[in-house]
Design a protein around this motif. Structure first.
Motif, PDB file in Angstrom:
ATOM      1  N   TYR A   1       0.836  -1.197   0.000  1.00  0.00           N
ATOM      2  CA  TYR A   1       0.000   0.000   0.000  1.00  0.00           C
ATOM      3  C   TYR A   1       0.879   1.258   0.000  1.00  0.00           C
ATOM      4  N   VAL A   2       1.926   1.245   0.838  1.00  0.00           N
ATOM      5  CA  VAL A   2       2.805   2.412   0.945  1.00  0.00           C
ATOM      6  C   VAL A   2       3.465   2.704  -0.395  1.00  0.00           C
ATOM      7  N   GLU A   3       3.897   1.646  -1.063  1.00  0.00           N
ATOM      8  CA  GLU A   3       4.528   1.835  -2.381  1.00  0.00           C
ATOM      9  C   GLU A   3       3.574   2.544  -3.334  1.00  0.00           C
ATOM     10  N   GLY A   4       2.334   2.049  -3.377  1.00  0.00           N
ATOM     11  CA  GLY A   4       1.312   2.642  -4.242  1.00  0.00           C
ATOM     12  C   GLY A   4       1.059   4.098  -3.855  1.00  0.00           C
ATOM     13  N   LEU A   5       1.001   4.325  -2.550  1.00  0.00           N
ATOM     14  CA  LEU A   5       0.725   5.669  -2.049  1.00  0.00           C
ATOM     15  C   LEU A   5       1.841   6.629  -2.451  1.00  0.00           C
ATOM     16  N   GLN A   6       3.076   6.145  -2.290  1.00  0.00           N
ATOM     17  CA  GLN A   6       4.229   6.984  -2.624  1.00  0.00           C
ATOM     18  C   GLN A   6       4.155   7.411  -4.091  1.00  0.00           C
ATOM     19  N   HIS A   7       3.773   6.457  -4.914  1.00  0.00           N
ATOM     20  CA  HIS A   7       3.684   6.699  -6.341  1.00  0.00           C
ATOM     21  C   HIS A   7       2.574   7.714  -6.634  1.00  0.00           C
ATOM     22  N   LYS A   8       1.405   7.444  -6.013  1.00  0.00           N
ATOM     23  CA  LYS A   8       0.212   8.237  -6.287  1.00  0.00           C
ATOM     24  C   LYS A   8       0.349   9.685  -5.803  1.00  0.00           C
ATOM     25  N   THR A   9       0.999   9.854  -4.660  1.00  0.00           N
ATOM     26  CA  THR A   9       1.049  11.195  -4.066  1.00  0.00           C
ATOM     27  C   THR A   9       2.418  11.858  -4.255  1.00  0.00           C
ATOM     28  N   ALA A  10       3.183  11.345  -5.245  1.00  0.00           N
ATOM     29  CA  ALA A  10       4.560  11.828  -5.396  1.00  0.00           C
ATOM     30  C   ALA A  10       4.647  13.350  -5.493  1.00  0.00           C
ATOM     31  N   THR A  11       3.676  13.990  -6.120  1.00  0.00           N
ATOM     32  CA  THR A  11       3.772  15.447  -6.252  1.00  0.00           C
ATOM     33  C   THR A  11       3.220  16.156  -5.023  1.00  0.00           C
ATOM     34  N   GLN A  12       2.382  15.459  -4.262  1.00  0.00           N
ATOM     35  CA  GLN A  12       1.759  16.118  -3.098  1.00  0.00           C
ATOM     36  C   GLN A  12       2.528  15.854  -1.808  1.00  0.00           C
ATOM     37  N   GLY A  13       3.033  14.620  -1.674  1.00  0.00           N
ATOM     38  CA  GLY A  13       3.580  14.244  -0.375  1.00  0.00           C
ATOM     39  C   GLY A  13       4.974  13.651  -0.433  1.00  0.00           C
ATOM     40  N   GLN A  14       5.588  13.638   0.722  1.00  0.00           N
ATOM     41  CA  GLN A  14       6.913  13.041   0.860  1.00  0.00           C
ATOM     42  C   GLN A  14       6.830  12.091   2.046  1.00  0.00           C
ATOM     43  N   ILE A  15       7.341  10.865   1.852  1.00  0.00           N
ATOM     44  CA  ILE A  15       7.315   9.892   2.952  1.00  0.00           C
ATOM     45  C   ILE A  15       8.749   9.553   3.325  1.00  0.00           C
ATOM     46  N   VAL A  16       9.064   9.637   4.622  1.00  0.00           N
ATOM     47  CA  VAL A  16      10.412   9.268   5.070  1.00  0.00           C
ATOM     48  C   VAL A  16      10.297   8.291   6.238  1.00  0.00           C
ATOM     49  N   SER A  17      11.373   7.547   6.474  1.00  0.00           N
ATOM     50  CA  SER A  17      11.337   6.564   7.561  1.00  0.00           C
ATOM     51  C   SER A  17      11.613   7.190   8.924  1.00  0.00           C
TER      52      SER A  17
END
Ligand code: UDX
Length: 458
Positions: free
Chosen positions: A317-333
């Motif tokens: 799910y996270v992978e998909g989310l990262q892809h989908k929201t690439a222009t809106q959001g940034q995910i870091v560990s």
């Protein structure tokens, strides 16, 4: 005169190691040598996360003692760590101090122990070494702890901490509203763990009275009611790396600083920062509601998703989310949170309301959205929403979840007016006055340092 040598020992969890390490870094600037004692597991994690950064002054010596557990599996069982610590660590700490004091090194003249490690104060006392306790949580949490005998006498809780009456308490007008079912020890996984935590609290509340100093990572202006009820607790906070123009240390994960560059590209006051500290985890449906809610806000977001929350069911799910929201959001560990919160692009902090996160947010004038999980986080939320009025809480639906629509609405409500931001900036100003010359935290810290430098061993 030789530099005084202080031993600092935190409870072995992230939310305690970072502020005690910050205290150690402040003390070094005042000429102290520090021996910082972690459990072996924590020690390895802190060293790994520090790798090659040369962040730590060489006057801070990191050492390790065992926590008494055999395996990672055991460490994951709630309550096991707390139990093992009491069995094994006191003897190991005593051994370590004896070794240091018999060596060529400057002898330890003061022990600063996490308030949650009352036994370390006992060890210091037994060895004739002065001792200070450091509270990493709000003063209100200890004031509540000091009230336990009255709560039992008044029939509000049982002898094992179980709430008998459902009611809301407020110990003083500027103190948080506390529902009996949200008491620090009652908001944990199960009754067995509640008993362990409650027992440890009762013991530590007794032992902390042995300390020569009881200092706290808080500020008078944040909690006047609590400090008036327990004037023996001396606030010295907010302890932030930025106050000494340094870096915070003691992290269990390596910080991903690339998010600061991403923040540089966002408009001022636009980004929702989302982070839940070092423990909190989500069910998959709740995780998806949050992701959807963030997406719906149409605002940029920076979301800390620790590796352990990404593992397993959430990974795809996270992978998909990262892809989908690439222009809106940034995910870091793991983010350099203190730097993130001081970045001009941040609009608000969606947080689990751990005390460190709370203090870091209000010190930077950042309004909050509150999503508490356990322990003290519920009354930290009350401070934020009811007392300081710099944030909003979420309503849960019938299943106990927070729905995506609620997330979007609360973001809009918080950011749709300047009221929360203005209050947050006003609170920030008062906190900064506390740590400046003449402020109460500054004065307490100076008196504490002077005491450690001038007093002889008892
Ligand atoms: C726990 C409890 O939850 C908290 O209520 C209690 O008061 C202290 O111990 P934790 O859940 O980890 O701590 O939360 P918090 O107190 O907020 O501490 C987290 C620390 O990790 C903060 O100093 C924060 O700046 C840091 N952090 C968090 C990072 O540096 N990067 C991140 O990505 C997330």
């Amino acid at each position: 005169m030789a530099n005084p040598h202080v031993l600092v020992i935190p409870f072995p969890v992230q939310g305690h190691v970072i502020p005690l390490m910050e205290l150690a870094q402040c003390l070094v600037e005042h000429g102290f040598i520090i021996t910082f004692v972690n459990t072996e597991v924590t020690h390895e994690r802190v060293l790994d996360a520090l790798a090659d950064k040369g962040l730590l002054d060489d006057r801070i010596r990191l050492v390790a003692i065992p926590d008494g557990l055999e395996s990672e599996e055991e460490r994951k069982i709630p309550g096991k760590l707390a139990e093992a610590i009491y069995r094994v660590m006191p003897g190991k700490l005593e051994e370590l101090i004896r070794e240091i004091n018999a060596s060529e090194e400057e002898p330890i003249t003061c022990v600063i122990a996490d308030q949650g490690l009352g036994w370390a104060l006992e060890v210091a006392g037994k060895m004739g070494i002065r001792r200070a306790a450091f509270l990493t949580a709000a003063a209100a949490s200890l004031v509540l702890g000091f009230r336990i005998p009255c709560l039992i006498d008044d029939g509000i809780i049982d002898h094992d901490g179980t709430p008998i009456k459902k009611q809301t308490l407020q110990l003083a007008p500027t103190m948080p509203l506390m529902n009996t079912s949200d008491f620090v020890w009652a908001r944990v996984a199960n009754l067995a763990l509640q008993k362990i935590i409650f027992g440890a609290m009762v013991q530590n509340n007794r032992l902390v009275k042995l300390a020569d100093w009881l200092i706290c990572n808080s500020t008078y202006d944040l909690e006047p009611g609590a400090f008036d009820l327990a004037p023996e607790i001396k606030p010295i906070g907010p302890l932030l790396a930025s106050n000494r123009l340094g870096n915070s240390a003691g992290h269990f994960w390596m910080e991903d600083s690339t998010c600061l560059e991403w923040l540089d590209k966002q408009p001022p006051g636009s980004v929702i920062y989302v982070a839940f500290g070092s423990f909190a985890t989500f069910s998959k449906p709740q995780f998806e509601e949050l992701a959807l809610g963030l997406e719906l806000t149409n605002r940029p977001f920076l979301w800390v998703l620790r590796q352990d929350t990404k593992d397993g069911t959430n990974a795809t799910y996270v992978e998909g989310l990262q892809h989908k929201t690439a222009t809106q959001g940034q995910i870091v560990s793991w983010a350099p949170q203190q730097k993130v919160l001081s970045h001009p692009s941040i609009a608000c902090f969606l947080s689990h309301c751990g005390w460190n996160s709370t203090v870091e947010s209000v010190s930077n004038g950042v309004p909050m959205l509150c999503w508490p999980y356990f322990a003290d986080q519920f009354f930290n939320q009350s401070y934020i929403c009811d007392i300081w009025k710099v944030g909003l809480g979420f309503k849960r639906d019938a299943s106990g979840a927070i729905a995506h629509g609620e997330i979007k609405n609360k973001v809009d409500e918080l950011l749709g007016t300047m009221t929360f931001k203005e209050r947050a900036l006003h609170l920030k100003e008062r906190l900064m006055n506390n740590i400046g010359e003449g402020g109460s935290s500054h004065e307490n810290f100076t008196n504490f340092v002077d005491w450690m430098k001038t007093q002889k061993s008892s």
